[in-house]
Design an enzyme around this catalytic site. Structure first.
Site, PDB file in Angstrom:
ATOM      1  N   ASN A 197      47.261  48.007  37.839  1.00  0.00           N
ATOM      2  CA  ASN A 197      45.860  48.422  37.788  1.00  0.00           C
ATOM      3  C   ASN A 197      45.711  49.670  36.918  1.00  0.00           C
ATOM      4  OD1 ASN A 197      47.183  49.720  39.985  1.00  0.00           O
ATOM      5  ND2 ASN A 197      45.250  50.096  41.055  1.00  0.00           N
TER       6      ASN A 197
ATOM      7  N   GLU B 152      42.816  52.451  36.228  1.00  0.00           N
ATOM      8  CA  GLU B 152      41.508  52.975  36.654  1.00  0.00           C
ATOM      9  C   GLU B 152      40.903  53.861  35.564  1.00  0.00           C
ATOM     10  OE1 GLU B 152      42.098  54.639  40.585  1.00  0.00           O
ATOM     11  OE2 GLU B 152      42.274  52.620  41.444  1.00  0.00           O
TER      12      GLU B 152
ATOM     13  N   GLU C 235      46.159  42.068  38.453  1.00  0.00           N
ATOM     14  CA  GLU C 235      46.268  40.626  38.183  1.00  0.00           C
ATOM     15  C   GLU C 235      45.583  40.271  36.867  1.00  0.00           C
ATOM     16  OE1 GLU C 235      45.272  42.160  40.905  1.00  0.00           O
ATOM     17  OE2 GLU C 235      45.618  41.006  42.729  1.00  0.00           O
TER      18      GLU C 235
ATOM     19  N   CYS D  16      41.502  40.152  44.615  1.00  0.00           N
ATOM     20  CA  CYS D  16      40.043  40.253  44.738  1.00  0.00           C
ATOM     21  C   CYS D  16      39.375  39.022  44.127  1.00  0.00           C
ATOM     22  CB  CYS D  16      39.534  41.540  44.087  1.00  0.00           C
ATOM     23  SG  CYS D  16      39.347  41.424  42.302  1.00  0.00           S
TER      24      CYS D  16
ATOM     25  N   CYS E 217      39.585  38.571  40.299  1.00  0.00           N
ATOM     26  CA  CYS E 217      40.906  38.137  39.844  1.00  0.00           C
ATOM     27  C   CYS E 217      41.148  36.671  40.178  1.00  0.00           C
ATOM     28  CB  CYS E 217      41.986  39.015  40.462  1.00  0.00           C
ATOM     29  SG  CYS E 217      41.992  40.680  39.760  1.00  0.00           S
TER      30      CYS E 217
END
Ligand code: THU
Length: 141
Positions: A50, A52, A63, A94, A97
């Protein structure tokens, strides 16, 4: 002892790639690091983490970063994905994804690992039973 190196199973290899990618996560805002590793149909492993941003809504999930990295390398066929996170329980991907993965592998094998060694495996078709897909855009012509 035979003196031979213990070789990892394919599942363990993918899990380790996901945890290695997690180490590269850029998650100063949530402090929730995630790694993901895809195995392509040609046996390659492509990982993501990830990423951010100070503009919170621009965060990228591990993902989707992994899928994007694979597609950028010309790899679009995936057999499975391992997800590693710092969650106490294996975190499912999520919704965004799920949709992104289903574009390329509607029945992907998805295995998520927690930091303390728990794992759960799902089929993507169970996680996202009514994916939006190309046939709805173009009709059944
Ligand atoms: N995150 C992922 O990387 N994958 C998911 O499937 C769920 C959430 C990330 C996004 C954000 O950087 C952090 O986890 C907290 O939501």
């Amino acid at each position: 002892m035979s003196g031979k190196e213990e070789s990892l199973s394919p599942d363990d290899e993918l899990r380790d790639a996901a945890f290695a990618a997690m180490e590269n996560a850029y998650a100063p805002y949530s402090r929730f690091r995630v790694g993901a590793a895809l195995r392509t149909s040609t046996g390659e492993i492509v990982a993501g983490c990830n990423v951010e941003n100070a503009a919170y809504g621009e965060a990228l999930c591990a993902e989707r970063v992994a899928v994007s990295a694979a597609v950028a390398r010309g790899l679009r066929e995936f057999d499975e994905i391992a997800i590693a996170s710092e969650s106490d329980d294996p975190a499912p991907p999520c919704g965004s994804c799920r949709q992104t993965m289903s574009e390329f592998a509607s029945d992907l094998k998805v295995t998520s690992y927690s930091k303390n060694g728990k794992k759960v495996t799902w089929r993507l078709s169970d996680l996202l039973p009514e994916a939006f897909a190309l046939n709805y855009l173009r009709g059944k012509e």
